[in-house]
Design a protein around this motif. Structure first.
Motif, PDB file in Angstrom:
ATOM      1  N   ALA A  82       0.832  -1.205   0.000  1.00  0.00           N
ATOM      2  CA  ALA A  82       0.000   0.000   0.000  1.00  0.00           C
ATOM      3  C   ALA A  82       0.867   1.254   0.000  1.00  0.00           C
ATOM      4  N   GLY A  83       1.953   1.230   0.762  1.00  0.00           N
ATOM      5  CA  GLY A  83       2.858   2.372   0.762  1.00  0.00           C
ATOM      6  C   GLY A  83       3.507   2.583  -0.591  1.00  0.00           C
ATOM      7  N   PHE A  84       3.831   1.489  -1.259  1.00  0.00           N
ATOM      8  CA  PHE A  84       4.412   1.567  -2.604  1.00  0.00           C
ATOM      9  C   PHE A  84       3.416   2.188  -3.579  1.00  0.00           C
ATOM     10  N   GLY A  93       0.847  12.621  -9.201  1.00  0.00           N
ATOM     11  CA  GLY A  93       0.060  13.803  -8.867  1.00  0.00           C
ATOM     12  C   GLY A  93      -1.364  13.497  -8.455  1.00  0.00           C
ATOM     13  N   ARG A  94      -1.672  12.228  -8.228  1.00  0.00           N
ATOM     14  CA  ARG A  94      -3.025  11.846  -7.793  1.00  0.00           C
ATOM     15  C   ARG A  94      -3.016  11.741  -6.262  1.00  0.00           C
ATOM     16  N   TYR A  95      -3.062  12.887  -5.623  1.00  0.00           N
ATOM     17  CA  TYR A  95      -2.846  12.933  -4.183  1.00  0.00           C
ATOM     18  C   TYR A  95      -3.996  12.316  -3.387  1.00  0.00           C
ATOM     19  N   ASP A  96      -5.225  12.474  -3.866  1.00  0.00           N
ATOM     20  CA  ASP A  96      -6.355  11.867  -3.154  1.00  0.00           C
ATOM     21  C   ASP A  96      -6.200  10.347  -3.110  1.00  0.00           C
ATOM     22  N   SER A  97      -5.851   9.774  -4.250  1.00  0.00           N
ATOM     23  CA  SER A  97      -5.636   8.329  -4.303  1.00  0.00           C
ATOM     24  C   SER A  97      -4.429   7.926  -3.458  1.00  0.00           C
ATOM     25  N   ALA A  98      -3.402   8.764  -3.472  1.00  0.00           N
ATOM     26  CA  ALA A  98      -2.210   8.474  -2.668  1.00  0.00           C
ATOM     27  C   ALA A  98      -2.555   8.421  -1.184  1.00  0.00           C
ATOM     28  N   LEU A  99      -3.406   9.352  -0.731  1.00  0.00           N
ATOM     29  CA  LEU A  99      -3.800   9.348   0.680  1.00  0.00           C
ATOM     30  C   LEU A  99      -4.616   8.110   1.032  1.00  0.00           C
ATOM     31  N   LEU A 100      -5.462   7.663   0.104  1.00  0.00           N
ATOM     32  CA  LEU A 100      -6.244   6.451   0.360  1.00  0.00           C
ATOM     33  C   LEU A 100      -5.324   5.248   0.553  1.00  0.00           C
ATOM     34  N   ASN A 102      -2.196   5.384   1.397  1.00  0.00           N
ATOM     35  CA  ASN A 102      -1.416   5.597   2.613  1.00  0.00           C
ATOM     36  C   ASN A 102      -2.225   5.229   3.857  1.00  0.00           C
ATOM     37  N   ASP A 103      -3.510   5.579   3.860  1.00  0.00           N
ATOM     38  CA  ASP A 103      -4.353   5.214   5.002  1.00  0.00           C
ATOM     39  C   ASP A 103      -4.430   3.693   5.150  1.00  0.00           C
ATOM     40  N   ARG A 104      -4.482   2.986   4.025  1.00  0.00           N
ATOM     41  CA  ARG A 104      -4.504   1.523   4.093  1.00  0.00           C
ATOM     42  C   ARG A 104      -3.191   0.985   4.663  1.00  0.00           C
ATOM     43  N   ARG A 106      -1.189   2.528   6.766  1.00  0.00           N
ATOM     44  CA  ARG A 106      -1.133   2.815   8.202  1.00  0.00           C
ATOM     45  C   ARG A 106      -2.066   1.903   8.986  1.00  0.00           C
ATOM     46  N   GLN A 107      -3.220   1.586   8.406  1.00  0.00           N
ATOM     47  CA  GLN A 107      -4.135   0.675   9.090  1.00  0.00           C
ATOM     48  C   GLN A 107      -3.565  -0.739   9.143  1.00  0.00           C
ATOM     49  N   SER A 108      -2.849  -1.123   8.087  1.00  0.00           N
ATOM     50  CA  SER A 108      -2.269  -2.464   8.051  1.00  0.00           C
ATOM     51  C   SER A 108      -1.094  -2.596   9.009  1.00  0.00           C
ATOM     52  N   ASN A 109      -0.309  -1.521   9.148  1.00  0.00           N
ATOM     53  CA  ASN A 109       0.850  -1.562  10.048  1.00  0.00           C
ATOM     54  C   ASN A 109       0.961  -0.223  10.775  1.00  0.00           C
ATOM     55  N   PRO A 110       0.138  -0.014  11.799  1.00  0.00           N
ATOM     56  CA  PRO A 110       0.130   1.290  12.486  1.00  0.00           C
ATOM     57  C   PRO A 110       1.390   1.572  13.287  1.00  0.00           C
ATOM     58  N   SER A 111       2.225   0.572  13.507  1.00  0.00           N
ATOM     59  CA  SER A 111       3.422   0.785  14.319  1.00  0.00           C
ATOM     60  C   SER A 111       4.606   1.317  13.515  1.00  0.00           C
ATOM     61  N   ASP A 112       4.490   1.361  12.191  1.00  0.00           N
ATOM     62  CA  ASP A 112       5.598   1.843  11.362  1.00  0.00           C
ATOM     63  C   ASP A 112       5.422   3.338  11.112  1.00  0.00           C
ATOM     64  N   PRO A 113       6.276   4.187  11.694  1.00  0.00           N
ATOM     65  CA  PRO A 113       6.087   5.641  11.560  1.00  0.00           C
ATOM     66  C   PRO A 113       6.321   6.161  10.151  1.00  0.00           C
ATOM     67  N   ARG A 114       6.963   5.377   9.300  1.00  0.00           N
ATOM     68  CA  ARG A 114       7.239   5.856   7.945  1.00  0.00           C
ATOM     69  C   ARG A 114       5.960   6.114   7.161  1.00  0.00           C
ATOM     70  N   PHE A 115       4.934   5.323   7.419  1.00  0.00           N
ATOM     71  CA  PHE A 115       3.686   5.517   6.688  1.00  0.00           C
ATOM     72  C   PHE A 115       2.968   6.782   7.165  1.00  0.00           C
ATOM     73  N   ALA A 116       3.035   7.062   8.467  1.00  0.00           N
ATOM     74  CA  ALA A 116       2.435   8.299   8.977  1.00  0.00           C
ATOM     75  C   ALA A 116       3.151   9.516   8.403  1.00  0.00           C
ATOM     76  N   LEU A 117       4.470   9.441   8.295  1.00  0.00           N
ATOM     77  CA  LEU A 117       5.235  10.547   7.726  1.00  0.00           C
ATOM     78  C   LEU A 117       4.902  10.719   6.247  1.00  0.00           C
TER      79      LEU A 117
END
Length: 279
Positions: A82-84, A93-100, A102-104, A106-117
């Motif tokens: 999901a991060g990839f 440049g599709r930032y809305d899709s990128a955030l979706l 990214n949210d997946r 973070r939900q899959s691995n909330p302990s990894d701070p790289r996804f929050a960043l």
């Protein structure tokens, strides 16, 4: 043929195991369960698939990389996939899709701070600096040692005019962990830009300026010279002298000798590695 009978040479001797019985359980290789083996194989498969997707991206085959990432996500729900995909969407440049994506992640691995960043950076690219600030603030509460996050936090705070909140967050983090240099650097960066709302205090009349003596223990000529120059710049119109103890056996011993020869009404004990920014 040598005689192997006699004491300690009977049939029991021939049947004794080479490895003592109590060591067998230590040396025997533990068996893994089928579930553990499958999980290990799955992890290796995901890593190999991600490597292939990354290779496709580097080769300029963006569509192949995206299809590979989506396939990995469907089969494994691995946060890295999901991060990839969030990275691919950001580059496009599709930032809305990128955030979706990214949210997946973070939900899959909330302990990894790289996804929050990553999510905070995407929000910033979208121009939503408030969301970027909120994401960074939450990240730094949970993972204050995330590399690069504090400097970005300070920058976003200035952009969205939430400097006061950022200053408070920096102070809380530094108070909780005094070795957190990143928070201190961000704090200094924020404070240096703060407008001075309060009027400057009235200058002390020259006649009321009580002489100062600054006592320092320093065996480094260069460092002492820099410190002395800093105090001289900060106190140009204030009577002061600097007492240097160059051969102190300890701070306590050096300060005791220094205060004995100090002439000022007020004595200040100072390290030799300080710099006065303002007075």
């Amino acid at each position: 043929m040598p005689d192997i009978s006699g004491p300690n040479r009977g049939p029991y001797f021939l049947r004794r195991p080479i490895i003592p019985t109590h060591m067998v359980s230590v040396l025997r290789r533990p068996r893994s369960t089928a579930r553990e083996r499958n999980a290990s194989i799955a992890a290796m498969d995901v890593l190999a698939a991600l490597s292939a997707a990354l290779a496709a991206l580097r080769a300029g085959r963006i569509d192949d990389a995206r299809r590979a990432g989506e396939r990995i996500w469907r089969q494994s729900s691995d946060a890295r996939a999901a991060g990839f995909l969030a990275l691919l969407e950001t580059d496009a440049g599709r930032y809305d899709s990128a955030l979706l994506w990214n949210d997946r992640a973070r939900q899959s691995n909330p302990s990894d701070p790289r996804f929050a960043l990553q999510g905070a950076r995407v929000a910033g690219l979208m121009g939503d600096h408030v969301a970027a600030f909120d994401r960074l603030a939450a990240l730094l509460r949970d993972a204050p040692r995330t590399k690069g996050a504090w400097s970005e936090f300070a920058t976003v705070a200035r952009t969205c005019d939430r400097r006061a909140e950022a200053v408070a967050a920096c102070i809380r983090a530094y108070d909780a962990e005094p070795t957190l240099v990143y928070a201190l650097n961000a704090l200094l960066h924020l404070i240096s830009d703060e407008p001075q709302d309060e009027a400057a205090p009235a200058a002390v009349p020259t006649s009321a300026r009580r002489p100062l003596s600054l006592v320092t223990c320093s065996n480094d000529d260069t460092q002492f010279a820099a410190m002395a120059a800093s105090y001289d710049r900060a106190l140009p119109d204030w009577p002061h002298d600097i007492v240097r103890i160059a051969d102190a056996t300890s701070l306590a011993e050096g300060y005791t000798r220094g205060v004995a020869v100090a002439t000022g009404e007020i004595v200040i004990f100072s390290h030799d590695d300080v710099e006065i920014l303002a007075a």
